[in-house]
Design a protein around this motif. Structure first.
Motif, PDB file in Angstrom:
ATOM      1  N   GLY A   1       0.782  -1.224   0.000  1.00 39.02           N
ATOM      2  CA  GLY A   1       0.000   0.000   0.000  1.00 39.02           C
ATOM      3  C   GLY A   1       0.812   1.272   0.000  1.00 39.02           C
ATOM      4  O   GLY A   1       0.250   2.360  -0.109  1.00 39.02           O
ATOM      5  N   THR A   2       2.124   1.187   0.111  1.00 36.99           N
ATOM      6  CA  THR A   2       2.969   2.371   0.067  1.00 36.99           C
ATOM      7  C   THR A   2       3.270   2.734  -1.377  1.00 36.99           C
ATOM      8  O   THR A   2       2.881   2.020  -2.305  1.00 36.99           O
ATOM      9  N   GLN A   3       3.955   3.856  -1.564  1.00 34.65           N
ATOM     10  CA  GLN A   3       4.332   4.293  -2.902  1.00 34.65           C
ATOM     11  C   GLN A   3       5.823   4.119  -3.124  1.00 34.65           C
ATOM     12  O   GLN A   3       6.615   4.395  -2.230  1.00 34.65           O
ATOM     13  N   GLN A   4       6.194   3.677  -4.320  1.00 33.25           N
ATOM     14  CA  GLN A   4       7.592   3.584  -4.705  1.00 33.25           C
ATOM     15  C   GLN A   4       7.925   4.823  -5.515  1.00 33.25           C
ATOM     16  O   GLN A   4       7.450   4.994  -6.634  1.00 33.25           O
ATOM     17  N   LEU A   5       8.739   5.708  -4.948  1.00 33.25           N
ATOM     18  CA  LEU A   5       9.103   6.951  -5.611  1.00 33.25           C
ATOM     19  C   LEU A   5      10.371   6.759  -6.421  1.00 33.25           C
ATOM     20  O   LEU A   5      11.317   6.132  -5.958  1.00 33.25           O
ATOM     21  N   GLU A   6      10.384   7.327  -7.605  1.00 35.99           N
ATOM     22  CA  GLU A   6      11.583   7.236  -8.430  1.00 35.99           C
ATOM     23  C   GLU A   6      12.608   8.256  -7.952  1.00 35.99           C
ATOM     24  O   GLU A   6      12.271   9.368  -7.542  1.00 35.99           O
ATOM     25  N   VAL A   7      13.876   7.873  -8.015  1.00 35.56           N
ATOM     26  CA  VAL A   7      14.982   8.761  -7.679  1.00 35.56           C
ATOM     27  C   VAL A   7      15.682   9.130  -8.980  1.00 35.56           C
ATOM     28  O   VAL A   7      16.136   8.250  -9.714  1.00 35.56           O
ATOM     29  N   ALA A   8      15.753  10.420  -9.276  1.00 41.39           N
ATOM     30  CA  ALA A   8      16.326  10.862 -10.546  1.00 41.39           C
ATOM     31  C   ALA A   8      16.966  12.231 -10.371  1.00 41.39           C
ATOM     32  O   ALA A   8      16.733  12.920  -9.376  1.00 41.39           O
ATOM     33  N   ALA A   9      17.786  12.615 -11.344  1.00 40.36           N
ATOM     34  CA  ALA A   9      18.373  13.951 -11.322  1.00 40.36           C
ATOM     35  C   ALA A   9      17.285  14.984 -11.539  1.00 40.36           C
ATOM     36  O   ALA A   9      16.352  14.781 -12.322  1.00 40.36           O
ATOM     37  N   ALA A  10      17.381  16.098 -10.832  1.00 40.79           N
ATOM     38  CA  ALA A  10      16.416  17.170 -11.023  1.00 40.79           C
ATOM     39  C   ALA A  10      16.573  17.757 -12.413  1.00 40.79           C
ATOM     40  O   ALA A  10      17.686  17.929 -12.898  1.00 40.79           O
TER      41      ALA A  10
END
Length: 499
Positions: free
Chosen positions: A46-55
């Motif tokens: 039920g949690t969210q997987q956030l993507e990690v990327a360069a701004a």
């Protein structure tokens, strides 16, 4: 008594291999280009997987703030910005960020020339109106674009990219709304943690550091800086030779010469250090209060080619360390909608340890990678991570007389969040040589000289985890946690002579 003079060429390669993961810059080359992080992906719990990327870089500027409203638990993009911040008082002014025109669906009757503006950004690139974390489709962009925010309120948590008065970004909670000003809404803030903005979400990723965003402060004459990045951009005298994403420092530095040494034996170090640093970030808040796991670290490819020659002065006390350049970067990585500011500092140095008796000339190539950081798990606390995989190739060596010498071309590094140091490390590939001579004579006038010599390659890796890692929302630890001194040394060549 004759002095021992021995010259030897070293064609072989000696390899030290340790387990290491995620250190190749080639693996992450694509991530260095600005890209919109994908939408948060729900996972089984039920949690969210956030993507990690360069701004994203360039104009229009990305949304500068992620905001968690009072009583809410999900970070959202905000149409606000930090107009100013006073670090001493914790007061900030929050204003409305300039917005680019909203996306418009092309009308069927519109002729082709009128549609030229939207087509400046093809589907595979960022549309200017899309803030970090949005997708490229018009419907998704419209639903996820920052709406007209409600006024900032007590209890709001904000995570900001670098702003006036906050060059390392801002992670804070609003404690009081002071009132309106001609610049925006003035508020009082208090420091907070990533746990208060990421909550129960998850994130895990690696982001290469843009070499063009690194500032360099030479500490002596004879230092040159070069880099190469995507898009064919190069800088410096060696930029055209570098792989994409790499930076390079060339140095030609004199070293204190031993007293009484001939002018021809003046000591010096020259060569280069080449790096491709990558930030590693992970967070899992599914454990409830605070993160279940977390990681902050730096990894990267390392190569150097350097030579040490001359009659170095004897070391008194600790080895002579000569810093020749300081590097600083504050890359912003997007963790879903949240801008996380990572502060990265490197000090490159030459270090010489000698007894003042040896004259040598030695060159070495070093290639490999390294990974340092801190890893957190509930119930275990913070644990250090330090690994390296190094290969060294001596290309020339000459040791004259008896004595010992050790030379290193290394870097002190620190990495942290929002201006607070979390991990410090010292990575120093080195070359060590020693020679010993013995002489004998008899009454019949016969003399003999015998000697032994040896050359070793190796590296030292050490450092500490800092208290500021509690920015993740983990419990404080009372003292620095050492990474542990990782030292490996291997013989390159040795021999013995007699006459």
């Amino acid at each position: 008594m004759r002095m021992l003079a021995r010259r030897f060429l070293l064609p072989g390669i000696t390899t030290l291999a340790l387990t290491v993961t995620g250190c190749s810059s080639a693996t992450h080359t694509g991530a260095a280009a600005p890209a919109d992080p994908a939408n948060p992906t729900p996972v089984a719990d039920g949690t969210q997987q956030l993507e990690v990327a360069a701004a994203p870089q360039g104009a229009p500027a990305p949304v500068e703030i992620a905001r968690v409203g009072a009583g809410k638990g999900t970070p959202e993009k905000s149409a606000l910005k930090v107009a100013s911040f006073d670090q001493k008082t914790g007061r900030a002014v929050i204003a409305t960020a300039p917005q680019s025109p909203a996306p418009q669906s092309p009308a069927p009757q519109s002729p082709a020339p009128q549609s030229s503006a939207p087509t400046k950004n093809p589907p595979s690139s960022k549309a200017p109106q899309n803030a970090p974390g949005s997708s490229a489709s018009p419907s998704q962009s419209q639903s996820q674009a920052p709406a007209a925010d409600k006024p900032v309120a007590v209890g709001d948590v904000i995570a900001s990219a670098p702003a006036p008065g906050a060059p390392n970004g801002l992670l804070a909670k609003v404690t009081e709304v002071v009132g309106k000003t001609d610049r925006g809404t003035e508020v009082k803030t208090a420091p907070t943690t990533l746990a208060s903005v990421l909550n129960d979400d998850k994130a895990d990723g690696k982001v290469p550091v843009d070499p063009s965003a690194i500032t360099v402060e030479p500490l002596m004459k004879g230092v040159d800086f070069s880099w190469a990045k995507t898009g064919g951009m190069k800088f410096g005298p060696e930029g055209a030779k570098l792989p994409l994403g790499n930076l390079r420092l060339d140095v030609n530095a004199p070293i204190e010469t031993a007293p009484g040494a001939p002018v021809s034996a003046g000591a010096s170090v020259n060569g280069f250090v080449q790096l491709a640093p990558t930030v590693e970030f992970a967070y899992d808040g599914s454990g409830g209060v605070g993160p279940r796991t977390a990681f902050l670290g730096m990894s990267g490819d390392w190569s150097s080619q350097w030579s040490l020659k001359g009659h170095a002065a004897a070391s008194t006390g600790s080895p002579k360390r000569i810093p020749f350049a300081k590097l600083h970067a504050a890359p912003v990585i997007q963790v879903g909608p949240v801008p996380v500011v990572v502060n990265l500092d490197l000090t490159c140095y030459v270090q010489v340890e000698a007894d003042g008796r040896v004259t040598l000339e030695v060159s070495q190539d070093v290639k490999g990678d390294f990974r340092v950081g801190g890893s957190y798990a509930t119930g275990k606390g913070w644990s250090p991570v330090s690994t390296s995989n190094v290969k060294s190739t001596p290309v020339k060596a000459e040791v004259t007389a008896s004595g010992k010498v050790k030379g290193a071309l290394g870097a002190e590094a620190s990495i942290g969040l929002y201006g607070a140091v979390g991990v410090s490390a010292d990575f120093a590939p080195y070359l060590r040589g020693e020679a010993e001579a013995k002489a004998s004579a008899s009454t019949d006038g016969k003399t003999s000289v015998s000697g032994a010599w040896a050359l070793y390659g190796g590296f030292d890796l050490s450092g500490n985890l800092q208290l500021q890692l509690s920015l993740f929302g983990t419990p404080l630890f009372e003292r620095k946690i050492p990474l542990g001194s990782l030292n490996r040394e291997w013989p390159l060549v040795s021999g013995r002579t007699a006459s």
